[in-house]
Design a protein around this motif. Structure first.
Motif, PDB file in Angstrom:
ATOM      1  N   ALA A  21      14.853  76.053 -75.138  1.00  0.00           N
ATOM      2  CA  ALA A  21      13.121  75.871 -74.649  1.00  0.00           C
ATOM      3  C   ALA A  21      12.769  77.012 -73.815  1.00  0.00           C
ATOM      4  O   ALA A  21      11.715  77.724 -74.001  1.00  0.00           O
ATOM      5  CB  ALA A  21      13.353  74.551 -74.310  1.00  0.00           C
ATOM      6  N   GLN A  22      13.849  76.762 -72.599  1.00  0.00           N
ATOM      7  CA  GLN A  22      12.964  78.106 -71.705  1.00  0.00           C
ATOM      8  C   GLN A  22      12.838  79.287 -72.189  1.00  0.00           C
ATOM      9  O   GLN A  22      12.085  80.398 -71.646  1.00  0.00           O
ATOM     10  CB  GLN A  22      14.280  78.305 -70.669  1.00  0.00           C
ATOM     11  CG  GLN A  22      13.674  76.956 -69.442  1.00  0.00           C
ATOM     12  CD  GLN A  22      15.262  76.567 -68.628  1.00  0.00           C
ATOM     13  OE1 GLN A  22      14.573  75.425 -67.622  1.00  0.00           O
ATOM     14  NE2 GLN A  22      16.133  76.898 -68.366  1.00  0.00           N
ATOM     15  N   LEU A  23      13.931  79.590 -72.508  1.00  0.00           N
ATOM     16  CA  LEU A  23      13.851  81.236 -73.508  1.00  0.00           C
ATOM     17  C   LEU A  23      13.018  81.717 -74.304  1.00  0.00           C
ATOM     18  O   LEU A  23      12.380  82.369 -74.324  1.00  0.00           O
ATOM     19  CB  LEU A  23      15.571  81.866 -74.213  1.00  0.00           C
ATOM     20  CG  LEU A  23      16.299  81.743 -73.662  1.00  0.00           C
ATOM     21  CD1 LEU A  23      17.913  81.771 -74.251  1.00  0.00           C
ATOM     22  CD2 LEU A  23      16.650  82.898 -72.596  1.00  0.00           C
ATOM     23  N   SER A  24      12.494  80.438 -74.898  1.00  0.00           N
ATOM     24  CA  SER A  24      10.946  80.664 -75.939  1.00  0.00           C
ATOM     25  C   SER A  24       9.991  80.826 -75.279  1.00  0.00           C
ATOM     26  O   SER A  24       9.805  81.116 -75.484  1.00  0.00           O
ATOM     27  CB  SER A  24      11.643  78.769 -76.530  1.00  0.00           C
ATOM     28  OG  SER A  24      10.095  79.476 -77.761  1.00  0.00           O
ATOM     29  N   SER A  25      10.485  79.833 -74.452  1.00  0.00           N
ATOM     30  CA  SER A  25       8.471  80.045 -73.590  1.00  0.00           C
ATOM     31  C   SER A  25       9.083  81.544 -72.704  1.00  0.00           C
ATOM     32  O   SER A  25       7.565  82.185 -72.596  1.00  0.00           O
ATOM     33  CB  SER A  25       9.565  79.084 -72.589  1.00  0.00           C
ATOM     34  OG  SER A  25       9.209  77.783 -72.425  1.00  0.00           O
ATOM     35  N   VAL A  30       7.002  87.450 -72.410  1.00  0.00           N
ATOM     36  CA  VAL A  30       8.215  89.216 -72.734  1.00  0.00           C
ATOM     37  C   VAL A  30       7.141  89.747 -74.400  1.00  0.00           C
ATOM     38  O   VAL A  30       6.694  90.386 -74.018  1.00  0.00           O
ATOM     39  CB  VAL A  30       9.235  88.687 -73.419  1.00  0.00           C
ATOM     40  CG1 VAL A  30       9.959  90.423 -73.901  1.00  0.00           C
ATOM     41  CG2 VAL A  30      10.628  89.137 -72.524  1.00  0.00           C
ATOM     42  N   SER A  31       6.639  89.081 -74.951  1.00  0.00           N
ATOM     43  CA  SER A  31       6.246  88.977 -75.933  1.00  0.00           C
ATOM     44  C   SER A  31       4.495  89.268 -75.715  1.00  0.00           C
ATOM     45  O   SER A  31       3.811  90.658 -75.818  1.00  0.00           O
ATOM     46  CB  SER A  31       5.616  88.354 -77.271  1.00  0.00           C
ATOM     47  OG  SER A  31       4.399  86.877 -76.568  1.00  0.00           O
ATOM     48  N   ASP A  32       3.906  88.823 -74.561  1.00  0.00           N
ATOM     49  CA  ASP A  32       3.034  89.400 -73.716  1.00  0.00           C
ATOM     50  C   ASP A  32       3.165  90.573 -72.940  1.00  0.00           C
ATOM     51  O   ASP A  32       1.655  91.086 -73.446  1.00  0.00           O
ATOM     52  CB  ASP A  32       2.727  88.148 -72.821  1.00  0.00           C
ATOM     53  CG  ASP A  32       1.975  87.131 -73.706  1.00  0.00           C
ATOM     54  OD1 ASP A  32       1.255  87.321 -74.925  1.00  0.00           O
ATOM     55  OD2 ASP A  32       1.720  85.821 -72.914  1.00  0.00           O
ATOM     56  N   VAL A  34       4.880  93.144 -74.096  1.00  0.00           N
ATOM     57  CA  VAL A  34       4.861  94.209 -75.108  1.00  0.00           C
ATOM     58  C   VAL A  34       3.795  94.450 -75.729  1.00  0.00           C
ATOM     59  O   VAL A  34       3.439  95.406 -75.746  1.00  0.00           O
ATOM     60  CB  VAL A  34       6.011  94.211 -75.968  1.00  0.00           C
ATOM     61  CG1 VAL A  34       5.878  94.272 -77.170  1.00  0.00           C
ATOM     62  CG2 VAL A  34       8.307  93.343 -75.423  1.00  0.00           C
ATOM     63  N   LEU A  35       3.376  93.425 -76.480  1.00  0.00           N
ATOM     64  CA  LEU A  35       1.384  93.428 -76.886  1.00  0.00           C
ATOM     65  C   LEU A  35       0.607  94.319 -75.615  1.00  0.00           C
ATOM     66  O   LEU A  35      -0.007  94.961 -76.605  1.00  0.00           O
ATOM     67  CB  LEU A  35       1.312  92.160 -77.259  1.00  0.00           C
ATOM     68  CG  LEU A  35       2.208  91.640 -78.203  1.00  0.00           C
ATOM     69  CD1 LEU A  35       1.256  90.823 -78.901  1.00  0.00           C
ATOM     70  CD2 LEU A  35       2.362  92.726 -79.535  1.00  0.00           C
ATOM     71  N   ALA A  36       0.851  94.146 -74.840  1.00  0.00           N
ATOM     72  CA  ALA A  36      -0.507  94.395 -74.112  1.00  0.00           C
ATOM     73  C   ALA A  36       0.174  95.671 -73.374  1.00  0.00           C
ATOM     74  O   ALA A  36      -0.549  96.861 -73.185  1.00  0.00           O
ATOM     75  CB  ALA A  36      -0.388  93.164 -72.199  1.00  0.00           C
ATOM     76  N   GLY A  37       1.672  95.861 -73.088  1.00  0.00           N
ATOM     77  CA  GLY A  37       1.735  97.374 -72.491  1.00  0.00           C
ATOM     78  C   GLY A  37       1.107  98.385 -73.860  1.00  0.00           C
ATOM     79  O   GLY A  37       0.564  99.331 -73.810  1.00  0.00           O
ATOM     80  N   ARG A  38       1.208  97.754 -75.135  1.00  0.00           N
ATOM     81  CA  ARG A  38       1.414  98.675 -76.259  1.00  0.00           C
ATOM     82  C   ARG A  38      -0.196  99.057 -76.281  1.00  0.00           C
ATOM     83  O   ARG A  38      -0.315  99.926 -77.011  1.00  0.00           O
ATOM     84  CB  ARG A  38       2.007  98.170 -77.322  1.00  0.00           C
ATOM     85  CG  ARG A  38       3.169  97.895 -77.457  1.00  0.00           C
ATOM     86  CD  ARG A  38       3.929  99.032 -77.655  1.00  0.00           C
ATOM     87  NE  ARG A  38       5.933  99.285 -78.020  1.00  0.00           N
ATOM     88  CZ  ARG A  38       6.353 100.141 -78.366  1.00  0.00           C
ATOM     89  NH1 ARG A  38       5.492 101.350 -78.183  1.00  0.00           N
ATOM     90  NH2 ARG A  38       7.884 100.304 -78.090  1.00  0.00           N
ATOM     91  N   TYR A  39      -1.152  97.947 -75.812  1.00  0.00           N
ATOM     92  CA  TYR A  39      -2.034  98.090 -75.836  1.00  0.00           C
ATOM     93  C   TYR A  39      -3.367  99.301 -74.643  1.00  0.00           C
ATOM     94  O   TYR A  39      -3.844  99.991 -74.967  1.00  0.00           O
ATOM     95  CB  TYR A  39      -2.920  96.355 -75.225  1.00  0.00           C
ATOM     96  CG  TYR A  39      -4.455  96.728 -75.721  1.00  0.00           C
ATOM     97  CD1 TYR A  39      -5.205  96.808 -77.094  1.00  0.00           C
ATOM     98  CD2 TYR A  39      -5.717  96.543 -74.783  1.00  0.00           C
ATOM     99  CE1 TYR A  39      -6.680  96.720 -77.272  1.00  0.00           C
ATOM    100  CE2 TYR A  39      -7.332  97.191 -74.634  1.00  0.00           C
ATOM    101  CZ  TYR A  39      -7.198  96.677 -76.110  1.00  0.00           C
ATOM    102  OH  TYR A  39      -8.745  96.293 -76.398  1.00  0.00           O
ATOM    103  N   GLY A  40      -2.116  99.039 -73.805  1.00  0.00           N
ATOM    104  CA  GLY A  40      -2.871 100.198 -72.816  1.00  0.00           C
ATOM    105  C   GLY A  40      -2.608  99.408 -71.604  1.00  0.00           C
ATOM    106  O   GLY A  40      -1.467  98.947 -71.215  1.00  0.00           O
ATOM    107  N   GLY A 277      10.766  92.263 -64.270  1.00  0.00           N
ATOM    108  CA  GLY A 277      11.102  91.060 -63.637  1.00  0.00           C
ATOM    109  C   GLY A 277      10.652  90.850 -64.683  1.00  0.00           C
ATOM    110  O   GLY A 277      11.283  89.529 -64.475  1.00  0.00           O
ATOM    111  N   ASN A 278      10.240  90.675 -65.701  1.00  0.00           N
ATOM    112  CA  ASN A 278      10.108  89.932 -67.059  1.00  0.00           C
ATOM    113  C   ASN A 278      12.060  89.682 -67.703  1.00  0.00           C
ATOM    114  O   ASN A 278      12.760  88.451 -67.831  1.00  0.00           O
ATOM    115  CB  ASN A 278       9.862  90.780 -68.764  1.00  0.00           C
ATOM    116  CG  ASN A 278       8.610  90.341 -68.941  1.00  0.00           C
ATOM    117  OD1 ASN A 278       8.188  90.038 -69.445  1.00  0.00           O
ATOM    118  ND2 ASN A 278       7.864  89.191 -67.818  1.00  0.00           N
ATOM    119  N   LEU A 279      12.585  90.702 -67.514  1.00  0.00           N
ATOM    120  CA  LEU A 279      14.557  90.383 -67.473  1.00  0.00           C
ATOM    121  C   LEU A 279      14.996  89.856 -66.754  1.00  0.00           C
ATOM    122  O   LEU A 279      15.436  88.666 -67.083  1.00  0.00           O
ATOM    123  CB  LEU A 279      14.692  92.215 -67.541  1.00  0.00           C
ATOM    124  CG  LEU A 279      14.432  93.257 -68.971  1.00  0.00           C
ATOM    125  CD1 LEU A 279      15.043  94.346 -68.830  1.00  0.00           C
ATOM    126  CD2 LEU A 279      15.061  92.341 -70.084  1.00  0.00           C
TER     127      LEU A 279
END
Length: 455
Positions: A21-25, A30-32, A34-40, A277-279
């Motif tokens: 559950a925590q890894l899923s959260s 993490v996805s945010d 990656v997605l924000a990093g790819r955006y700018g 920090g994500n890691l």
């Protein structure tokens, strides 16, 4: 009395659904990133700053509500089933009360923004993020009350399923909102916040449906015998929960405030810190899941006046957490480069983040000890002393020492370390916390055999 092997199996049985559950959260975070990093890069920096503030507030409030867990665990251990429902109801009332100032703070973060010298573009994006994510906070707090209650009962698998479901919704929704797909306007990093607010209400609604339709919860009469706010019970929850909330706040801000403090070094440094920090937070989920399971078993044992069982549960929890965390840190070191490449395409950000990974690896063993020991003490209903230890170690050594190392160094011995100084201090703070919490737990477990402890 359970043997060590039986305790090991029980801890794993309770912990693995919580871990998933925590890894899923965390996957959502993490996805945010990656997605924000790819955006700018500016959007990634804004998400780093704003989500750090948001997580800090959430952990403060959720930490207070975690008082429901040892309270329910003690009732379970003592066989007081009739007292469980009213305790949880008061937890819901407390969640509603805490949501009001928390939402107001997120909507008006002016004074906190003034602590940082971030660029106007990053600040604007960070404010938009906080304004959007604030609307999901009431649902977060109500859900986390259910989370604490269900954990204390040992019914952890439902938490796993809810988390997996919300993650499956959040990732594509964030992708669409950030980039402007599926008919949405492109929101950049703010899209992460809008998605987070939506799935918070989804999680709470799902939990509510589960409780009302599952027969196992019927004996607790959570909604059929609803009670108004009860000052005495709320005061007891606050007595336990305020130190727990402040401990969580101290521990998380020792990392999240770094993004504010190093903002003057540029968006690239903030982005690199955000990745590491994500890691760090992702790896932390393993000892945290084991710590939550240990809290439940210690709390039930203390509620049932079995001090020996409480001590054994704490010991097994610490041994298991330290062993597994050490293995994870070794594995991380060998796969650090491809992980960095997955996070960002910016070479400077990638190289900075890769250089900080060593510090995560160094403190895993000690972090596991302090995390499980602190939660075991909560199982004894000891919360004030651990709060002081957390404050000393994570704000005093970690944040204060890190600021000094980052911007002043140690004179001729060590030049200013930049963002690495904060991570160097994090290693020292975890070592100190492990020693202090380990000693504290040993003294408590030796001196309190039957009666539930208090501090």
């Amino acid at each position: 009395m359970k043997s060590h092997s039986a305790l090991l199996r029980r801890i794993v049985e309770l912990a693995w659904p919580v871990l998933i559950a925590q890894l899923s959260s965390m996957t959502q975070m993490v996805s945010d990133t990656v997605l924000a990093g790819r955006y700018g890069t500016e959007d990634l920096a804004a998400v780093a700053v704003a989500s750090g503030i948001y997580i800090s507030i959430v952990m403060l409030m959720v930490g207070i509500l975690q008082a429901v867990a040892p309270t329910v665990a003690h009732h379970v251990g003592a066989g007081r089933s009739d007292a469980i429902g009213p305790a949880v109801q008061q937890g819901f009332w407390l969640a509603v009360a805490l949501a009001v100032p928390a939402v107001l703070f997120l909507r008006h973060p002016d004074w906190l923004m003034q602590l940082s010298d971030m660029s106007p573009a990053v600040e604007t994006r960070a404010r938009d993020y906080l304004s959007s994510v604030a609307w999901g906070l009431p649902a977060v707090l109500l859900y986390r009350t259910f989370y604490a209650f269900t954990n204390a009962l040992g019914r952890t698998r439902v938490l796993m399923f809810i988390s997996l479901a919300t993650t499956a919704v959040h990732i594509p929704l964030s992708w669409a909102l950030i980039n402007g797909h599926l008919g949405f306007p492109p929101l950049g990093g703010t899209g992460c916040a809008v998605s987070s607010a939506c799935i918070s209400w989804l999680a709470f609604t799902t939990a509510l449906i589960h409780v009302t339709r599952t027969p196992a919860y019927a004996p607790y009469h959570l909604f059929s015998r609803w009670q108004p706010p009860h000052p005495k019970t709320l005061a007891e929850l606050l007595r336990l929960g305020l130190p727990m909330g402040f401990s969580s706040f101290v521990e998380i801000t020792a990392f999240t405030l770094i993004a504010l403090l190093v903002a003057r070094l540029g968006a690239g440094v903030v982005a690199g810190h955000r990745i590491v920090g994500n890691l760090s937070a992702l790896i932390y989920m393993l000892p945290l899941a084991l710590a939550i399971a240990t809290l439940v078993l210690v709390g039930q044992a203390v509620g049932g006046r079995d001090g020996v069982a409480a001590r054994r549960a704490a010991t097994v929890g610490i041994l298991l957490a330290t062993g597994l965390s050490t293995l994870v840190s070794i594995a991380l070191w060998f796969v650090r480069d491809p992980i960095m490449a997955a996070y960002t395409s910016d070479p400077a950000v990638r190289d900075l983040a890769a250089s900080l990974v060593i510090y995560i690896c160094l403190y895993q063993f000690f972090d596991a000890i302090q995390t499980v020991a602190a939660h075991a003490l909560r199982g004894y209903k000891i919360t004030f002393g651990p709060m002081l230890v957390h404050t000393l170690c994570f704000w005093g050594i970690g944040l204060g020492g890190g600021y000094w190392l980052a911007f002043f160094g140690l004179g001729a011995l060590l030049p200013p370390q930049g963002v690495a100084g904060f991570w160097q201090a994090a290693v020292l703070s975890n070592i100190a916390a492990a020693v202090l919490f380990g000693g504290y737990l040993h003294l408590v477990s030796q001196s309190r055999d039957a009666e539930p402890a208090a501090c």
